[in-house]
Design an enzyme around this catalytic site. Structure first.
Site, mmCIF file in Angstrom:
data_model
loop_
_atom_site.group_PDB
_atom_site.id
_atom_site.type_symbol
_atom_site.label_atom_id
_atom_site.label_comp_id
_atom_site.label_asym_id
_atom_site.label_seq_id
_atom_site.Cartn_x
_atom_site.Cartn_y
_atom_site.Cartn_z
ATOM 1 N NE ARG A 154 44.141 61.642 77.893
ATOM 2 C CZ ARG A 154 43.069 60.855 77.955
ATOM 3 N NH1 ARG A 154 43.161 59.580 77.633
ATOM 4 N NH2 ARG A 154 41.896 61.335 78.347
ATOM 5 C CE LYS A 163 37.224 55.464 75.592
ATOM 6 N NZ LYS A 163 38.546 56.062 75.795
HETATM 7 C C1 LIG Z 1 38.667 62.411 79.845
HETATM 8 C C2 LIG Z 1 38.128 61.064 80.205
HETATM 9 N N1 LIG Z 1 37.313 60.961 81.263
HETATM 10 C C3 LIG Z 1 36.799 59.771 81.643
HETATM 11 C C4 LIG Z 1 37.100 58.615 80.934
HETATM 12 C C5 LIG Z 1 36.524 57.309 81.435
HETATM 13 O O1 LIG Z 1 37.541 56.483 81.928
HETATM 14 P P1 LIG Z 1 37.214 55.118 82.682
HETATM 15 O O2 LIG Z 1 36.684 54.182 81.672
HETATM 16 O O3 LIG Z 1 38.502 54.686 83.270
HETATM 17 O O4 LIG Z 1 36.196 55.439 83.731
HETATM 18 C C6 LIG Z 1 37.939 58.687 79.817
HETATM 19 C C7 LIG Z 1 38.260 57.519 79.008
HETATM 20 O O5 LIG Z 1 37.420 56.794 78.567
HETATM 21 C C8 LIG Z 1 38.465 59.942 79.457
HETATM 22 O O6 LIG Z 1 39.301 60.072 78.403
#
Ligand SMILES: Cc1ncc(COP(=O)(O)O)c(C=O)c1O
Length: 354
Positions: free
Chosen positions: A130, A37
């Site tokens: 959340r 993302k």
């Molecule tokens: C459900 C979930 N898992 C994983 C991630 C990845 O998080 P991070 O960038 O801290 O690894 C996110 C957010 O991007 C998320 O919302």
């Protein structure tokens, strides 16, 4: 050449991913999802994740997963599905994270209609507040219902931490996920394939402490910046400098550092404060808060101070720099996670892979 633009060093991303793939697989994480993302699932960058060794691509938005259809790995929807998008979810995501029975029922119907099977990971809220089932009975009730749905496959259990509540993953918290897996086996004689132990904030546990029973992580920031996000440490051998923002100077003048007349609200309705440094050389660059927050950019030239900005402008103090900047010069910045995310999202910022 058009500006502003972000350049991404391909080699650095592949190297970051390889290091995390090695670190995770040495610690019982058989399945590593690369979170896309932050770069809006740009397929050219997703390809670098694949080269680095991720086992699946994960994104919070279905529009982004659509862009990843040509990759022959699992596509995972990270944000809980909206009722309004279940048809697209079963079409573009192999797996989704879930915590609502009504949504699971709609996903089941959508998968039946599409004639496919859709895999689901049930989320447990272990304190970050959340998404996820907070009450154990509700979790097991959902397990029972999903097991009875003919178009859904119960893939696993997962948790997300250090997002809303900033809760740091600890072995005793992750143990509760393992307890859920064991509970599902005991009550339903069903083996959950995936125990998904969180995001980049779980990385600090790798190699030091055990992540009990966890066999999957979903990593975004770690892969793009090489850091673990519980304490913000750089992981050895990785870089946080793969992404560089380049913006052009459009005005350069000496001005006072404090407004010369009575002040009210700024362009965003906030009352600004100023540090009086006297008359300073100030550069205006052609990028603003619509593209990236002023606090997400870090000048490569460490003698530059980012003063602030408005939607389309960022104002820099270049007085102390050893370089004699001119209008038309390009100023470079490293980006934090928010900076990578917003510059990739802004249609006014170009991206170049180098
Ligand atoms: C459900 C979930 N898992 C994983 C991630 C990845 O998080 P991070 O960038 O801290 O690894 C996110 C957010 O991007 C998320 O919302």
């Amino acid at each position: 050449m058009s500006y502003p633009k972000v350049t991404l060093k391909k080699e650095s991303i592949v190297n970051n991913v390889k290091i995390f793939k090695k670190l995770t697989s040495e610690n019982g994480i058989d399945v590593l999802y690369g979170v896309t993302k932050v770069f809006c699932a740009n397929p050219d960058i997703a390809q670098l994740y694949i080269e680095g060794g991720v086992d699946g691509l994960a994104d919070s938005r279905i529009q982004n997963l659509k862009k990843l259809q040509d990759f022959d790995v699992d596509k995972v929807l990270l944000r809980l599905p909206q009722h309004s998008e279940v048809d697209e979810v079963v079409r573009y995501a192999d797996i989704s994270l879930n915590s609502e029975l009504s949504t699971l029922e709609k996903l089941n119907e959508a998968a039946q209609k599409a004639g496919c099977k859709h895999r689901v990971i049930l989320m447990a809220d272990l304190g970050d507040l959340r998404e996820g089932f907070f009450k154990e009975e509700e979790f097991y009730e959902a397990v029972e219902k999903v097991l009875a749905m003919d178009a859904l496959i119960l893939e696993g259990v997962g948790v997300n931490l250090t997002c809303y509540g900033a809760v740091i993953p600890k072995p005793h918290i992750l143990q509760r996920l393992k307890d859920y897996k064991d509970g599902v086996k005991e009550r339903f004689d069903y083996d959950l394939k995936i125990v998904s132990g969180g995001n980049s904030s779980s990385v600090y546990l790798l190699g030091k402490e055990k992540l009990p029973g966890v066999n999957n992580l979903r990593l975004g920031e770690s892969l793009v910046r090489g850091i673990e996000t519980a304490y913000g440490e750089q992981v050895e051998g990785t870089t946080s400098k793969a992404w560089v923002l380049h913006a052009q100077i459009i005005e350069l003048k000496e001005k006072p550092s404090v407004p010369t007349e009575e002040t009210g609200m700024d362009a965003f309705g906030k009352k600004p404060t100023f540090t009086d440094r006297g008359i300073r050389k100030r550069a205006l660059i052609a990028i603003g808060k619509q593209d990236v927050g002023n606090d997400c950019i870090f000048p490569v030239d460490e003698d530059i101070i980012v003063l602030g900005g408005s939607s389309d402008h960022t104002i820099l103090d270049v007085t102390d720099s050893k370089k004699d900047y001119k209008v038309g010069d390009i100023v470079d910045f490293y980006l934090d996670y928010g900076g990578i995310l917003s510059t990739n999202t802004s249609e006014y910022v170009d991206l170049e892979l180098i």
